[in-house]
Design an enzyme around this catalytic site. Structure first.
Site, PDB file in Angstrom:
ATOM      1  N   SER A 141       0.944  -1.238  -0.275  1.00 47.60           N
ATOM      2  CA  SER A 141      -0.144  -0.268  -0.098  1.00 47.60           C
ATOM      3  C   SER A 141       1.030   0.961  -0.270  1.00 47.60           C
ATOM      4  O   SER A 141       1.957   1.400   0.294  1.00 47.60           O
ATOM      5  CB  SER A 141      -0.672   0.148   1.752  1.00 47.60           C
ATOM      6  N   TYR A 154      -2.139  -1.073  10.871  1.00 48.41           N
ATOM      7  CA  TYR A 154      -2.164  -0.861   8.936  1.00 48.41           C
ATOM      8  C   TYR A 154      -0.542  -0.684   7.947  1.00 48.41           C
ATOM      9  O   TYR A 154       0.043  -1.826   7.601  1.00 48.41           O
ATOM     10  CB  TYR A 154      -2.955  -0.301   8.846  1.00 48.41           C
TER      11      TYR A 154
HETATM   12  P1  NAD Z   1     -11.347  -5.840   1.193  1.00 47.33           P
HETATM   13  O1  NAD Z   1     -11.569  -5.362   2.350  1.00 47.33           O
HETATM   14  O2  NAD Z   1     -12.774  -5.775  -0.389  1.00 47.33           O
HETATM   15  O3  NAD Z   1     -11.074  -7.471   0.207  1.00 47.33           O
HETATM   16  C1  NAD Z   1      -9.823  -8.085   1.287  1.00 47.33           C
HETATM   17  C2  NAD Z   1     -10.309  -9.358   1.541  1.00 47.33           C
HETATM   18  O4  NAD Z   1      -9.401 -10.537   2.421  1.00 47.33           O
HETATM   19  C3  NAD Z   1     -12.133 -10.043   1.273  1.00 47.33           C
HETATM   20  O5  NAD Z   1     -12.420 -10.435   1.270  1.00 47.33           O
HETATM   21  C4  NAD Z   1     -11.779 -10.468   3.429  1.00 47.33           C
HETATM   22  O6  NAD Z   1     -12.038 -11.439   3.085  1.00 47.33           O
HETATM   23  C5  NAD Z   1     -10.633 -10.747   2.936  1.00 47.33           C
HETATM   24  N1  NAD Z   1      -9.784 -11.876   3.954  1.00 47.33           N
HETATM   25  C6  NAD Z   1      -9.774 -11.012   5.226  1.00 47.33           C
HETATM   26  N2  NAD Z   1      -8.972 -10.862   6.352  1.00 47.33           N
HETATM   27  C7  NAD Z   1      -8.122 -13.351   5.665  1.00 47.33           C
HETATM   28  C8  NAD Z   1      -8.086 -14.142   6.299  1.00 47.33           C
HETATM   29  N3  NAD Z   1      -7.867 -13.894   7.423  1.00 47.33           N
HETATM   30  N4  NAD Z   1      -7.717 -15.049   5.122  1.00 47.33           N
HETATM   31  C9  NAD Z   1      -8.676 -14.945   4.341  1.00 47.33           C
HETATM   32  N5  NAD Z   1      -8.923 -13.519   3.079  1.00 47.33           N
HETATM   33  C10 NAD Z   1      -9.164 -12.774   4.211  1.00 47.33           C
HETATM   34  O7  NAD Z   1     -10.542  -5.080   0.576  1.00 47.33           O
HETATM   35  P2  NAD Z   1      -9.638  -4.426  -0.847  1.00 47.33           P
HETATM   36  O8  NAD Z   1      -9.239  -2.880  -0.721  1.00 47.33           O
HETATM   37  O9  NAD Z   1      -9.620  -5.291  -1.521  1.00 47.33           O
HETATM   38  O10 NAD Z   1      -8.379  -4.871   0.086  1.00 47.33           O
HETATM   39  C11 NAD Z   1      -7.106  -6.158  -0.546  1.00 47.33           C
HETATM   40  C12 NAD Z   1      -5.484  -5.759  -0.356  1.00 47.33           C
HETATM   41  O11 NAD Z   1      -5.361  -4.291  -0.936  1.00 47.33           O
HETATM   42  C13 NAD Z   1      -5.014  -5.767   1.098  1.00 47.33           C
HETATM   43  O12 NAD Z   1      -4.338  -6.242   1.383  1.00 47.33           O
HETATM   44  C14 NAD Z   1      -5.620  -4.177   1.277  1.00 47.33           C
HETATM   45  O13 NAD Z   1      -4.982  -3.951   2.205  1.00 47.33           O
HETATM   46  C15 NAD Z   1      -5.112  -3.637  -0.212  1.00 47.33           C
HETATM   47  N6  NAD Z   1      -4.985  -2.424   0.083  1.00 47.33           N
HETATM   48  C16 NAD Z   1      -6.181  -1.748  -0.370  1.00 47.33           C
HETATM   49  C17 NAD Z   1      -6.414  -0.704  -0.533  1.00 47.33           C
HETATM   50  C18 NAD Z   1      -7.898   0.685  -0.781  1.00 47.33           C
HETATM   51  O14 NAD Z   1      -7.704   1.956  -1.050  1.00 47.33           O
HETATM   52  N7  NAD Z   1      -8.982  -0.224  -0.819  1.00 47.33           N
HETATM   53  C19 NAD Z   1      -5.153   1.283  -0.618  1.00 47.33           C
HETATM   54  C20 NAD Z   1      -3.573   0.261  -0.482  1.00 47.33           C
HETATM   55  C21 NAD Z   1      -4.124  -1.123  -0.565  1.00 47.33           C
END
Ligand code: NAD
Length: 263
Positions: A141, A154
């Site tokens: 991120s 985080y």
């Molecule tokens: P999201 O919440 O839509 O997706 C995250 C997924 O991870 C969910 O489907 C959740 O069920 C799954 N998950 C959580 N804990 C888990 C576990 N213990 N075992 C298996 N699966 C698990 O969020 P997203 O935005 O799609 O995030 C995806 C990745 O991108 C994450 O690592 C997040 O930190 C990163 N990220 C997101 C953003 C943003 O702005 N959305 C920015 C930078 C990085």
């Protein structure tokens, strides 16, 4: 683009916003995708929408060692091996200064975002070595390259996976396995809605709406918007495919210029 014809990709966090976009794009590009997430119903639905001749799924908690080994084994049993590991599952935790941050939430964020990635690499690499190479892509991120007040768990976790990626890249290079991180700025998914809601609630000010909260994030992004999941998935595709054959040990921003200015 070289596409992913003939490749097998394990994708964790597959039913979330970014994981879903990557799962669909990788399948469109010719990969067989092994979807991993917590909720079996959501996984089944996604696998069916992609088509069961292209997608399999395993319900697993990535923090658990046995369940991590099991999702790797299931992918190998279904598709005969693994070429790509997209370690993408993650949680945001809560918003609080360190003295007020609940210890159990800190532990859970580190377990999912750091231990979960490490376990995926631990059990995935031996299988990928048997294929003679592959690509591991970790979702870090912009939080992995800078601090943010009240986001200590985080941001710490997203910094940690950059260190992990660098170690894994060095370990895996002799085996032809490349390892990189993708570092998105705010993206239009459930996670940003949760962070906006938590920030708005903490301010306890009737004039602060989710829209005004979002604007404060957008103002720090030179392209003046959040990214969408497909834009992140396209970088993941590049790093997973042979188009990036000389890229390993790298941090790849997908951030609308967020990291170009002062932090
Ligand atoms: P999201 O919440 O839509 O997706 C995250 C997924 O991870 C969910 O489907 C959740 O069920 C799954 N998950 C959580 N804990 C888990 C576990 N213990 N075992 C298996 N699966 C698990 O969020 P997203 O935005 O799609 O995030 C995806 C990745 O991108 C994450 O690592 C997040 O930190 C990163 N990220 C997101 C953003 C943003 O702005 N959305 C920015 C930078 C990085």
């Amino acid at each position: 683009m070289a596409g992913l014809d003939g490749k097998v990709a394990v994708i964790t966090g597959a039913t979330g916003g970014i994981g879903r976009a990557a799962s669909r794009l990788f399948a469109e590009e010719g990969a067989r995708v092994a979807l991993v997430d917590l909720d079996e119903g959501a996984l089944r639905e996604l696998a069916q929408s992609i088509g069961e001749e292209r997608a399999s799924y395993s319900a697993a908690d990535v923090t658990d060692a046995a369940q991590s080994q099991a999702y790797i084994d299931a992918a190998v049993n279904r598709w005969g091996g693994i070429d790509i590991l997209l370690a993408n599952a993650g949680i945001e935790g809560t918003l609080a200064t360190i003295p007020d941050y609940p210890v159990d939430v800190f532990d859970r964020v580190m377990a999912v975002n750091v231990r979960g990635v490490w376990l995926g690499i631990k059990y995935g690499v031996p299988v990928m070595r048997e294929r003679g190479g592959g690509s591991i892509v970790i979702t870090s991120s912009t939080a992995g390259i800078g601090g943010a007040a009240e986001m200590s768990a985080y941001n710490t976790s997203k910094h940690a996976v950059i260190g992990m990626m660098r170690c894994a890249a060095l370990e895996c290079a002799p085996h032809g396995i490349r390892v990189n991180t993708v570092n998105p700025a705010p993206i239009e998914t459930r996670m940003m809605r949760s962070i906006e809601e938590q920030r708005a609630a903490a301010l306890d000010d009737a004039d602060v709406t989710l829209e005004t909260m979002k604007r404060t994030y957008v103002e720090r992004i030179p392209l003046r918007r959040y990214g969408n999941p497909e834009e992140v998935a396209r970088m993941m595709l590049f790093l997973s495919s042979d188009d990036s054959s000389f890229c390993t040990g790298g941090v790849y921003m997908v951030d609308g210029g967020r990291s170009a200015g002062s932090r």
